[in-house]
Scaffold this active site. Sequence first.
Site, PDB file in Angstrom:
ATOM      1  N   ARG A  32      -2.198 -10.854  -1.981  1.00 46.73           N
ATOM      2  CA  ARG A  32      -1.273  -9.724  -2.127  1.00 46.73           C
ATOM      3  C   ARG A  32      -1.924  -8.626  -2.967  1.00 46.73           C
ATOM      4  O   ARG A  32      -2.562  -8.911  -3.987  1.00 46.73           O
ATOM      5  CB  ARG A  32       0.035 -10.190  -2.782  1.00 46.73           C
ATOM      6  CG  ARG A  32       0.770 -11.168  -1.900  1.00 46.73           C
ATOM      7  CD  ARG A  32       2.234 -11.371  -2.243  1.00 46.73           C
ATOM      8  NE  ARG A  32       2.738 -12.465  -1.409  1.00 46.73           N
ATOM      9  CZ  ARG A  32       3.155 -12.337  -0.150  1.00 46.73           C
ATOM     10  NH1 ARG A  32       3.168 -11.141   0.421  1.00 46.73           N
ATOM     11  NH2 ARG A  32       3.561 -13.383   0.545  1.00 46.73           N
ATOM     12  N   ASN A  90     -10.068   1.546   4.689  1.00 47.82           N
ATOM     13  CA  ASN A  90     -10.544   2.778   4.078  1.00 47.82           C
ATOM     14  C   ASN A  90     -12.064   2.698   4.000  1.00 47.82           C
ATOM     15  O   ASN A  90     -12.616   1.661   3.611  1.00 47.82           O
ATOM     16  CB  ASN A  90      -9.942   2.955   2.676  1.00 47.82           C
ATOM     17  CG  ASN A  90      -8.462   3.295   2.744  1.00 47.82           C
ATOM     18  OD1 ASN A  90      -8.031   4.039   3.621  1.00 47.82           O
ATOM     19  ND2 ASN A  90      -7.672   2.746   1.838  1.00 47.82           N
ATOM     20  N   VAL A  99     -12.676  -0.161  -3.758  1.00 44.76           N
ATOM     21  CA  VAL A  99     -13.419  -1.411  -3.965  1.00 44.76           C
ATOM     22  C   VAL A  99     -14.487  -1.513  -2.883  1.00 44.76           C
ATOM     23  O   VAL A  99     -14.170  -1.512  -1.680  1.00 44.76           O
ATOM     24  CB  VAL A  99     -12.476  -2.639  -3.911  1.00 44.76           C
ATOM     25  CG1 VAL A  99     -13.262  -3.923  -4.127  1.00 44.76           C
ATOM     26  CG2 VAL A  99     -11.359  -2.514  -4.946  1.00 44.76           C
ATOM     27  N   HIS A 103     -12.264  -4.613   3.132  1.00 43.50           N
ATOM     28  CA  HIS A 103     -10.959  -5.258   3.095  1.00 43.50           C
ATOM     29  C   HIS A 103     -10.046  -4.554   4.075  1.00 43.50           C
ATOM     30  O   HIS A 103     -10.065  -3.334   4.195  1.00 43.50           O
ATOM     31  CB  HIS A 103     -10.354  -5.232   1.679  1.00 43.50           C
ATOM     32  CG  HIS A 103     -10.447  -3.918   0.993  1.00 43.50           C
ATOM     33  ND1 HIS A 103     -11.613  -3.437   0.427  1.00 43.50           N
ATOM     34  CD2 HIS A 103      -9.526  -2.949   0.797  1.00 43.50           C
ATOM     35  CE1 HIS A 103     -11.404  -2.241  -0.091  1.00 43.50           C
ATOM     36  NE2 HIS A 103     -10.133  -1.917   0.123  1.00 43.50           N
TER      37      HIS A 103
HETATM   38  P1  AMP Z   1      -9.051   0.644  -1.204  1.00 43.18           P
HETATM   39  O1  AMP Z   1      -8.534   1.907  -1.806  1.00 43.18           O
HETATM   40  O2  AMP Z   1      -8.971   0.632   0.311  1.00 43.18           O
HETATM   41  O3  AMP Z   1     -10.438   0.293  -1.702  1.00 43.18           O
HETATM   42  O4  AMP Z   1      -8.060  -0.491  -1.655  1.00 43.18           O
HETATM   43  C1  AMP Z   1      -8.281  -1.310  -2.758  1.00 43.18           C
HETATM   44  C2  AMP Z   1      -6.988  -2.044  -2.978  1.00 43.18           C
HETATM   45  O5  AMP Z   1      -7.235  -3.141  -3.838  1.00 43.18           O
HETATM   46  C3  AMP Z   1      -5.900  -1.186  -3.630  1.00 43.18           C
HETATM   47  O6  AMP Z   1      -4.746  -1.138  -2.795  1.00 43.18           O
HETATM   48  C4  AMP Z   1      -5.629  -1.908  -4.968  1.00 43.18           C
HETATM   49  O7  AMP Z   1      -4.282  -1.866  -5.354  1.00 43.18           O
HETATM   50  C5  AMP Z   1      -6.115  -3.306  -4.648  1.00 43.18           C
HETATM   51  N1  AMP Z   1      -6.554  -4.102  -5.806  1.00 43.18           N
HETATM   52  C6  AMP Z   1      -7.362  -3.708  -6.806  1.00 43.18           C
HETATM   53  N2  AMP Z   1      -7.566  -4.712  -7.681  1.00 43.18           N
HETATM   54  C7  AMP Z   1      -6.855  -5.773  -7.210  1.00 43.18           C
HETATM   55  C8  AMP Z   1      -6.659  -7.104  -7.665  1.00 43.18           C
HETATM   56  N3  AMP Z   1      -7.244  -7.571  -8.795  1.00 43.18           N
HETATM   57  N4  AMP Z   1      -5.866  -7.921  -6.944  1.00 43.18           N
HETATM   58  C9  AMP Z   1      -5.264  -7.470  -5.831  1.00 43.18           C
HETATM   59  N5  AMP Z   1      -5.430  -6.231  -5.320  1.00 43.18           N
HETATM   60  C10 AMP Z   1      -6.204  -5.388  -6.017  1.00 43.18           C
END
Ligand code: AMP
Length: 116
Positions: A32, A90, A99, A103
């Site tokens: 999640r 993304n 990140v 994903h």
């Molecule tokens: P993006 O902007 O596509 O790189 O999405 C990265 C996603 O990772 C965002 O929606 C964040 O809320 C999520 N995220 C960041 N750190 C964590 C974490 N420790 N556990 C779960 N989700 C995370």
Amino acid sequence: MNSNNHCLFCDITQRKIPSDIIYEDEFVVVFRDIAPKAPVHLLVVPKKHIETIDHLNKIDQALIGHMILIAQKIARNENISDNGYRLVFNVKKHAGQMVDHIHLHILGGKPLGTMV
Ligand code: AMP
């Protein structure tokens, strides 16, 4: 990897740091999102470290197909399939990729509006 050669999603897939994991197999982990943008917001993350979709190679073709089929299965389990959901990759900075480990976002549980 960030500037310290460290990857948050590698740590999560290797269970070095806690997260709300709801599914795991040989190739992917699903957990999640920590800051959900919809009632259901999950991330399908491969165990293999690949920085962005722009870094994919032909050898990763089956992995990407697997990620999408797992998203379909998880969406059914989360009861968002009938009304529909959104799958999002993304890619790099203009898309807001935060990140650097690929994903697949699964978003659903309410009308999401149109993006494109
Ligand atoms: P993006 O902007 O596509 O790189 O999405 C990265 C996603 O990772 C965002 O929606 C964040 O809320 C999520 N995220 C960041 N750190 C964590 C974490 N420790 N556990 C779960 N989700 C995370």
